[in-house]
Structures are given as structure tokens and as C-alpha cells.
Scaffold this motif. Structure first.
Motif, PDB file in Angstrom:
ATOM      1  N   HIS A   1      44.399  35.622  42.262  1.00 41.29           N
ATOM      2  CA  HIS A   1      44.053  36.980  42.722  1.00 41.29           C
ATOM      3  C   HIS A   1      43.774  36.993  44.232  1.00 41.29           C
ATOM      4  O   HIS A   1      44.113  37.960  44.915  1.00 41.29           O
ATOM      5  CB  HIS A   1      42.836  37.515  41.964  1.00 41.29           C
TER       6      HIS A   1
ATOM      7  N   ARG B   1      52.153  41.869  35.290  1.00 42.13           N
ATOM      8  CA  ARG B   1      51.242  40.820  34.799  1.00 42.13           C
ATOM      9  C   ARG B   1      51.557  40.470  33.351  1.00 42.13           C
ATOM     10  O   ARG B   1      51.430  39.316  32.932  1.00 42.13           O
ATOM     11  CB  ARG B   1      49.776  41.291  34.900  1.00 42.13           C
TER      12      ARG B   1
ATOM     13  N   ARG C   1      38.423  54.440  33.205  1.00 47.02           N
ATOM     14  CA  ARG C   1      38.212  52.995  33.145  1.00 47.02           C
ATOM     15  C   ARG C   1      36.742  52.662  32.937  1.00 47.02           C
ATOM     16  O   ARG C   1      35.874  53.382  33.433  1.00 47.02           O
ATOM     17  CB  ARG C   1      38.708  52.341  34.437  1.00 47.02           C
ATOM     18  N   HIS C   2      36.499  51.567  32.260  1.00 51.08           N
ATOM     19  CA  HIS C   2      35.142  51.069  31.996  1.00 51.08           C
ATOM     20  C   HIS C   2      34.294  52.049  31.182  1.00 51.08           C
ATOM     21  O   HIS C   2      33.072  51.953  31.201  1.00 51.08           O
ATOM     22  CB  HIS C   2      34.411  50.706  33.300  1.00 51.08           C
TER      23      HIS C   2
ATOM     24  N   THR D   1      41.910  46.388  42.857  1.00 52.51           N
ATOM     25  CA  THR D   1      42.289  45.992  41.495  1.00 52.51           C
ATOM     26  C   THR D   1      42.124  44.484  41.340  1.00 52.51           C
ATOM     27  O   THR D   1      41.565  44.008  40.349  1.00 52.51           O
ATOM     28  CB  THR D   1      43.756  46.392  41.201  1.00 52.51           C
ATOM     29  N   ASP D   2      42.602  43.732  42.327  1.00 52.63           N
ATOM     30  CA  ASP D   2      42.449  42.281  42.249  1.00 52.63           C
ATOM     31  C   ASP D   2      40.982  41.864  42.319  1.00 52.63           C
ATOM     32  O   ASP D   2      40.561  40.959  41.608  1.00 52.63           O
ATOM     33  CB  ASP D   2      43.276  41.598  43.355  1.00 52.63           C
TER      34      ASP D   2
ATOM     35  N   LYS E   1      50.077  51.603  39.695  1.00 59.70           N
ATOM     36  CA  LYS E   1      49.157  50.763  38.926  1.00 59.70           C
ATOM     37  C   LYS E   1      49.787  50.244  37.639  1.00 59.70           C
ATOM     38  O   LYS E   1      49.557  49.105  37.231  1.00 59.70           O
ATOM     39  CB  LYS E   1      47.897  51.558  38.602  1.00 59.70           C
TER      40      LYS E   1
ATOM     41  N   GLU F   1      38.440  43.553  41.300  1.00 58.93           N
ATOM     42  CA  GLU F   1      37.809  43.874  40.021  1.00 58.93           C
ATOM     43  C   GLU F   1      38.151  42.816  38.970  1.00 58.93           C
ATOM     44  O   GLU F   1      37.322  42.412  38.174  1.00 58.93           O
ATOM     45  CB  GLU F   1      38.244  45.268  39.567  1.00 58.93           C
ATOM     46  N   ARG F   2      39.404  42.352  38.989  1.00 63.13           N
ATOM     47  CA  ARG F   2      39.821  41.316  38.030  1.00 63.13           C
ATOM     48  C   ARG F   2      39.094  39.994  38.310  1.00 63.13           C
ATOM     49  O   ARG F   2      38.769  39.246  37.400  1.00 63.13           O
ATOM     50  CB  ARG F   2      41.338  41.087  38.097  1.00 63.13           C
TER      51      ARG F   2
END
Lengths: 239, 239
Positions: free
Chosen positions: A206, B101, B224-225, A97-98, B94, A100-101
Motif C-alpha cells: 500500500h 485488487r 462505508r463503515h 483509500t490506501d 473506486k 485506510e487499508r
């Protein structure tokens, strides 16, 4: 095959699955590292081709994220892992996830560069941006390395870099605000630099997150939201 | 107790654990919603007390994130869940990352407000910021509601709001750049508004992520995406 051989076979297969997973994460990490480098250099050198490349790579990164995620859940459902294996899967889900960010932040820089096409190239040395880039590249690389080697030895040194990144980012911000005030014609360019610096600062954050997930994986301790001293004490208390 | 009673008992206990987990996520979601509202209003009305409150609440949010995370992993290790239950646990892990965040973005606004203390209050109607706040509050609330009700009926409508948020954010950015160019004395204030708008735009993104995790939880599909059309088709193809 007798029973012990079957068990051995299953555990070999399992180890191989985990190894393949780790390799895939490293592949995703490599792509993301490249994106960060390419995007920032595209910004500094007004290089549209590199910017395109970053956006293209983002699709690969997204696809890898979904694949790895799917494989982790699949292994959980089939193998019902415990202890280190479960932690490794959970940590992997979070790490990607990180990653991807980080890819998203690089892509954001790249898209901004693409919008500059046709405008005049702004001559600048970009010393500060380059310095910031090198700092966060080091952090990201170190974090991926810790994951690959399953080793938290270097992790405290990596997260310590984040304070440097924040200082550098704040100094860039102040400088750019002064530039904007001195000459309003600098405003749009200064804002672009501000967004780039901000994206790099986030990439540093990240990378720290990745380090924290690696600590959880290796040591079984959740060190998020701890001070650096507390983090260091926690790591050292679990041998 | 005979065997079937023991089984029933275990499954009741499991359901209760999952229910408690869901309640805790909703509690965390409620705190984060409040943070977003308080932080933005603190910015618009120069309200230092509310800004303090947001920062205080951030510790609660961080603690809840760690607790929920720990409970999810614990249930996985003890219960070895499959199918929906496993997906619910993965989705929860998730979702709380995105909620945390969102809390961070609100805290970022609050800390900026705290730095303004002692400076003159900047009189403005803040129509656009307020509009943006209402949009993202609606998205976050809808996303949490979908999670609580285990229902993806409204999710497409929520993610559709994100295009509106982006438009609004872009229009605010353009307006602020014009203001900065017209009068360089506006620069620092305009930048503060820009950071606030950017934080709200990100909160919209995170709310969309929550929606995607809810779709995965309920429908077992990773959307996603995907474009909105593909997402809609995927949701409707799994009944």
C-alpha cells in the motif's frame, strides 16, 4: 473590489482549501503510522492496551477518510479544477483509500492480539518481525513525506524497499513452516506470526501505491504496473 | 445548427461517453469474475493451464484499469460534471480499484498453483473452498449487476452474504489448524488452502466495497463503515 482582486481572493481561498486538505491527509497518515507501530509492538509484547488503542484509532481514521473524500468531491463540484489541481484531488482520493487499508491491516493485527488475552505470553525475540516493521514504517513515512512535499525525488528509493520486504517476508514464512513441522505445538503461534508478517507485507504494498499516486499527482504520469526501470524512466522524462 | 441543437448534440455525446465507460467497467468486471473462478478451480484440480490463463488476464485487467481511470479524469477535466455524473465518475474510479485488487487476489492464488507444478496432486473434495467460491462469486456478480443497472435494490442482500463468507472462512481456518496439528505432513498443503480461503474472503470484502460505491453513485450517500442496519436505513431514507 475590482475584478482582479476578486479573482485573487478566490484563488487564495482555493489554495487555502487545498492546503487544508493536504494537512488533513497528513493527519490521517500520522494516525495510520501510529496504528502500524502500535499494533506490531502490541503483538510482540503482548500489550492489550496498545491493541485497544489501535482499534479505537481505526474509527478516527475511517471518519477522516469519509471527510477528506467528501471535501475532494465538493471541491471538484464547486471549483471544477483542471491540470495539477484535478490530479491532486484524484490522487488524494486514492491515497486515502490506501491509508485506510493500511489502518485495516494494523487493526487486523490488533484484533488478533486481543484474542490472545488470557493465553500464555510466547517468549520470542521477534527479530524478523521487528525488522519487517522497520522496513515498512520507513516506506510509509517516505511515501507520506513525498505527498506532503509534492516531491518524487525519493520515491524510487522507497519503492525499491518493497523487494527487500518481499524477501524478508518469504524468509519468515519458510522459517515458520519449519518451526510448525518440527513441533505441532508451535502451529497456532506460528500462524499468528505469519498473519502479522503478511499484514506488514501488505502495508509495504500500500505504501508503494501511495508513491505511485504521488508520481501521478506531481508528474501527471500513471506508473502503476510498471517495472522499477520503466517507472524511473517515466519520472525522469517529465521534468 | 442553432444553439439548442448544439446543446443536445453535446449532451448526447456526453451520455455516449458515460455509456462507453460503463461498458468498459463491465468488461473489466467480467474478466475479473473469470479470474476468480479459474484460479480457484485451478487450485482444486491442479490445473496449470488455467493458472497461466489467470496471470495472462491480469495484464488485460491492469491495462483496462489504467484506461478507465484515464477516461474518468479526462471526462472530469473536459466536461466538469456535477451531481450524479460526478458521483458516477468518482464511484467508477473506486470500483475499478476494488476490481483490480480482486484480480490481484485471484492472481496470487494462480501463482501459488504454478509453484505446485511437479509436486503430487493432493486429493481432496474441497467442499468448503468450493462453497466459499460460490458465495463470493455470487457477491461479485451481484455487485457488478447493481452497477450496470444503476440499482441498489439487491445491494443489502449482497453485503449480508459477507457474514456468511466470514463464518465459512473461520470454520475452514479452524479445520485446517486441526489437520495441521494432527499430521505435520499436512502443513504445507493446509497453508495453501488457508491462503486460497483468505484470498476468497478478501474478494468478498472487495465485492462489498463495490456495493458501497454503487450506493454512493445512485443515492449520493457514503455508507462505508456503517452497520448493515444503518446502511439499510440510509438507502431507504433517500428515494
Amino acid at each position: 473590489m475590482d475584478n482582479s482582486k476578486i479573482k485573487q481572493h478566490i484563488s487564495q481561498q482555493f489554495n487555502q482549501e487545498m492546503e487544508e486538505l493536504r494537512n488533513k491527509v497528513m493527519m490521517m497518515g500520522g494516525l495510520v503510522e501510529e496504528q502500524v507501530d502500535l499494533a506490531t509492538k502490541a503483538f510482540m509484547s503482548y500489550d492489550m492496551e496498545s491493541a485497544d488503542q489501535v482499534v479505537l484509532q481505526d474509527h478516527q481514521v475511517d471518519t477522516l477518510e469519509k471527510e477528506i473524500d467528501h471535501e475532494c468531491t465538493d471541491i471538484m463540484a464547486r471549483r471544477q479544477p483542471a491540470a495539477y489541481d484535478l490530479r491532486m484531488l484524484i490522487a488524494t482520493i486514492k491515497i486515502i483509500t490506501d491509508l485506510e487499508r493500511i489502518g485495516d491491516e494494523a487493526t487486523r493485527i490488533a484484533r488478533m492480539v486481543m484474542r490472545l488475552e488470557g493465553t500464555d505470553y510466547y517468549q520470542d525475540k521477534y527479530y524478523e518481525i521487528e525488522h519487517l516493521l522497520n522496513l515498512v514504517k520507513g516506506m510509509l513515512n517516505g511515501a507520506l513525506d513525498a505527498y506532503a512535499r509534492n516531491d518524487v525525488e525519493e520515491v524510487i528509493a522507497i519503492t525499491a524497499q518493497d523487494a527487500k520486504v518481499d524477501r524478508e517476508y518469504n524468509s519468515i514464512t519458510r522459517q515458520l513452516i519449519t518451526q510448525m513441522m518440527e513441533d505441532p505445538r508451535n502451529i497456532t503461534r506460528a500462524l499468528d506470526m505469519l498473519w502479522t508478517a503478511r499484514a506488514l507485507e501488505r502495508i509495504g504494498d500500500h505504501s508503494c501505491n501511495v508513491c505511485e499516486h504521488v508520481i501521478y499527482m506531481v508528474k501527471g504520469k500513471d506508473v502503476r504496473h510498471l517495472s522499477r526501470e520503466e517507472m524511473e524512466r517515466t519520472i525522469n522524462s517529465v521534468r
